[in-house]
Design a protein around this motif. Structure first.
Motif, mmCIF file in Angstrom:
data_model
loop_
_atom_site.group_PDB
_atom_site.id
_atom_site.type_symbol
_atom_site.label_atom_id
_atom_site.label_comp_id
_atom_site.label_asym_id
_atom_site.label_seq_id
_atom_site.Cartn_x
_atom_site.Cartn_y
_atom_site.Cartn_z
ATOM 1 N N THR A 163 -25.967 -11.654 -1.607
ATOM 2 C CA THR A 163 -25.984 -11.197 -0.039
ATOM 3 C C THR A 163 -24.664 -10.760 0.392
ATOM 4 O OG1 THR A 163 -27.774 -12.808 0.585
ATOM 5 C CG2 THR A 163 -26.706 -11.571 2.507
ATOM 6 N N PHE A 164 -24.573 -9.494 0.933
ATOM 7 C CA PHE A 164 -23.192 -8.864 1.287
ATOM 8 C C PHE A 164 -22.732 -9.473 2.556
ATOM 9 C CE2 PHE A 164 -21.408 -5.300 3.910
ATOM 10 C CZ PHE A 164 -20.085 -5.262 3.128
ATOM 11 N N GLN A 165 -21.459 -10.011 2.364
ATOM 12 C CA GLN A 165 -20.893 -10.698 3.941
ATOM 13 C C GLN A 165 -20.307 -9.871 4.833
ATOM 14 O OE1 GLN A 165 -21.665 -14.417 3.911
ATOM 15 N NE2 GLN A 165 -23.220 -13.246 2.732
ATOM 16 N N GLY A 166 -19.843 -8.531 4.236
ATOM 17 C CA GLY A 166 -18.924 -7.910 5.050
ATOM 18 C C GLY A 166 -17.593 -7.254 4.578
ATOM 19 N N PHE A 167 -17.012 -6.436 4.937
ATOM 20 C CA PHE A 167 -15.784 -5.663 4.688
ATOM 21 C C PHE A 167 -14.594 -6.320 5.255
ATOM 22 C CE2 PHE A 167 -18.495 -2.220 3.339
ATOM 23 C CZ PHE A 167 -18.451 -1.907 2.234
ATOM 24 N N GLN A 168 -13.469 -6.491 4.589
ATOM 25 C CA GLN A 168 -12.260 -6.719 5.007
ATOM 26 C C GLN A 168 -11.269 -5.510 5.099
ATOM 27 O OE1 GLN A 168 -10.589 -10.442 3.714
ATOM 28 N NE2 GLN A 168 -12.726 -11.490 3.376
ATOM 29 N N THR A 169 -10.616 -5.353 6.046
ATOM 30 C CA THR A 169 -9.730 -4.128 6.077
ATOM 31 C C THR A 169 -8.395 -4.562 6.193
ATOM 32 O OG1 THR A 169 -10.051 -3.792 8.453
ATOM 33 C CG2 THR A 169 -11.491 -2.736 6.890
ATOM 34 N N SER A 170 -7.980 -5.892 5.959
ATOM 35 C CA SER A 170 -6.519 -6.248 6.214
ATOM 36 C C SER A 170 -6.474 -7.625 5.813
ATOM 37 C CB SER A 170 -5.821 -6.223 7.626
ATOM 38 O OG SER A 170 -6.528 -7.005 8.448
ATOM 39 N N GLY A 171 -5.397 -8.076 5.390
ATOM 40 C CA GLY A 171 -5.188 -9.598 4.936
ATOM 41 C C GLY A 171 -4.929 -9.622 3.613
ATOM 42 N N GLY A 172 -4.686 -10.778 3.046
ATOM 43 C CA GLY A 172 -4.317 -11.090 1.835
ATOM 44 C C GLY A 172 -5.414 -10.803 0.586
ATOM 45 N N LEU A 173 -6.705 -10.821 0.752
ATOM 46 C CA LEU A 173 -7.422 -10.219 -0.219
ATOM 47 C C LEU A 173 -7.581 -8.746 -0.248
ATOM 48 C CD1 LEU A 173 -9.942 -11.019 -2.117
ATOM 49 C CD2 LEU A 173 -11.365 -10.889 -0.135
ATOM 50 N N PHE A 174 -7.481 -8.208 0.934
ATOM 51 C CA PHE A 174 -7.381 -6.687 0.992
ATOM 52 C C PHE A 174 -6.178 -6.245 0.255
ATOM 53 C CE2 PHE A 174 -5.692 -2.944 2.824
ATOM 54 C CZ PHE A 174 -6.841 -1.934 2.686
ATOM 55 N N ASP A 175 -4.993 -6.853 0.557
ATOM 56 C CA ASP A 175 -3.690 -6.537 -0.323
ATOM 57 C C ASP A 175 -3.848 -6.421 -1.594
ATOM 58 O OD1 ASP A 175 -2.753 -6.031 2.381
ATOM 59 O OD2 ASP A 175 -1.708 -7.978 2.577
ATOM 60 N N ARG A 176 -4.211 -7.710 -2.206
ATOM 61 C CA ARG A 176 -4.426 -7.816 -3.536
ATOM 62 C C ARG A 176 -5.038 -6.894 -4.010
ATOM 63 N NH1 ARG A 176 -7.865 -12.906 -5.445
ATOM 64 N NH2 ARG A 176 -8.822 -11.690 -7.181
ATOM 65 N N PHE A 177 -6.474 -6.462 -3.674
ATOM 66 C CA PHE A 177 -7.232 -5.287 -4.076
ATOM 67 C C PHE A 177 -6.538 -4.125 -3.899
ATOM 68 C CE2 PHE A 177 -10.216 -8.523 -4.708
ATOM 69 C CZ PHE A 177 -11.295 -8.228 -5.390
ATOM 70 N N ALA A 178 -5.845 -3.669 -2.753
ATOM 71 C CA ALA A 178 -5.139 -2.526 -2.552
ATOM 72 C C ALA A 178 -4.077 -2.206 -3.630
ATOM 73 C CB ALA A 178 -4.668 -2.407 -1.163
ATOM 74 N N ALA A 192 -5.794 -1.455 -7.160
ATOM 75 C CA ALA A 192 -6.127 -0.221 -7.250
ATOM 76 C C ALA A 192 -5.074 0.806 -7.353
ATOM 77 C CB ALA A 192 -7.142 0.076 -6.079
ATOM 78 N N LYS A 193 -4.043 0.908 -6.747
ATOM 79 C CA LYS A 193 -2.910 1.562 -6.576
ATOM 80 C C LYS A 193 -2.239 1.598 -8.225
ATOM 81 C CE LYS A 193 -0.886 4.308 -3.515
ATOM 82 N NZ LYS A 193 -1.651 5.718 -3.216
ATOM 83 N N GLU A 194 -2.087 0.594 -8.672
ATOM 84 C CA GLU A 194 -1.578 0.506 -9.822
ATOM 85 C C GLU A 194 -2.111 0.935 -11.007
ATOM 86 O OE1 GLU A 194 -0.330 -3.741 -10.093
ATOM 87 O OE2 GLU A 194 1.324 -3.772 -8.857
ATOM 88 N N LYS A 195 -3.636 0.483 -10.946
ATOM 89 C CA LYS A 195 -4.292 0.937 -12.163
ATOM 90 C C LYS A 195 -5.031 2.253 -11.963
ATOM 91 C CE LYS A 195 -5.664 -3.902 -13.393
ATOM 92 N NZ LYS A 195 -6.710 -4.739 -13.676
ATOM 93 N N ILE A 196 -5.360 2.802 -10.963
ATOM 94 C CA ILE A 196 -6.176 4.034 -10.787
ATOM 95 C C ILE A 196 -5.374 5.249 -9.959
ATOM 96 C CG2 ILE A 196 -8.480 3.250 -11.697
ATOM 97 C CD1 ILE A 196 -9.424 3.211 -9.035
ATOM 98 N N LYS A 197 -4.385 4.648 -9.248
ATOM 99 C CA LYS A 197 -3.566 5.532 -8.099
ATOM 100 C C LYS A 197 -4.556 6.017 -7.142
ATOM 101 C CE LYS A 197 -0.320 5.860 -11.515
ATOM 102 N NZ LYS A 197 -0.065 4.382 -12.003
ATOM 103 N N LEU A 198 -5.359 4.957 -6.582
ATOM 104 C CA LEU A 198 -6.008 5.439 -5.470
ATOM 105 C C LEU A 198 -5.931 4.256 -4.361
ATOM 106 C CD1 LEU A 198 -9.433 6.558 -7.074
ATOM 107 C CD2 LEU A 198 -7.847 7.968 -6.004
#
Length: 134
Positions: free
Chosen positions: A84-99, A102-108
């Protein structure tokens, strides 16, 4: 709520695993997309980076039920999570980790990180493909 075993989490967290996220808005709006960013955060939660959104996000607004698949070829192992989808996070530690990843691996850049509560776990590889394991 189901719990993923360490083996299931390892396949979802293996960068060599092929990963797919499937969503459905209505019966006519089914979508399956590659999601290399899918990760097991703990035994009950997986997450993914929202980079392009589109149909996946439209479906998630209508229907919170999702399926996620991770399969690895060497050694062969694969699992499907229904959740079950819980929602989107647009800031915080989890967001920063994924961001950062993504920037390092696929430059996006990413828009958000989506989280999914694990409801069921199935094997999709031998010796018992299709068997519910949690």
């Amino acid at each position: 709520m189901a719990k993923m075993s360490k083996e299931v989490m390892a396949v979802f967290n293996d960068p060599k695993s092929v990963k797919v996220l499937a969503t459905a808005g209505t019966i006519l709006e089914i979508d399956a997309v590659p999601k290399g960013s899918l990760r097991a955060l703990d035994e009950e939660l997986i997450a993914f980076a929202d980079i392009f959104g589109g149909k996946t996000n439209q479906n998630l607004e209508v229907n919170k039920k999702v399926a996620a698949l991770a399969i690895r070829m060497d050694p062969v192992a694969g699992y499907q999570i229904k959740g079950t989808f819980q929602g989107f996070q647009t800031s915080g530690g989890l967001f920063d980790r994924f961001a950062k990843e993504a920037k390092e691996k696929i430059k996006l850049d990413i828009k958000a990180v989506g989280t999914i509560r694990v409801d069921e776990v199935y094997a999709v590889a031998p010796p018992q493909p299709g068997k519910k394991i949690a």
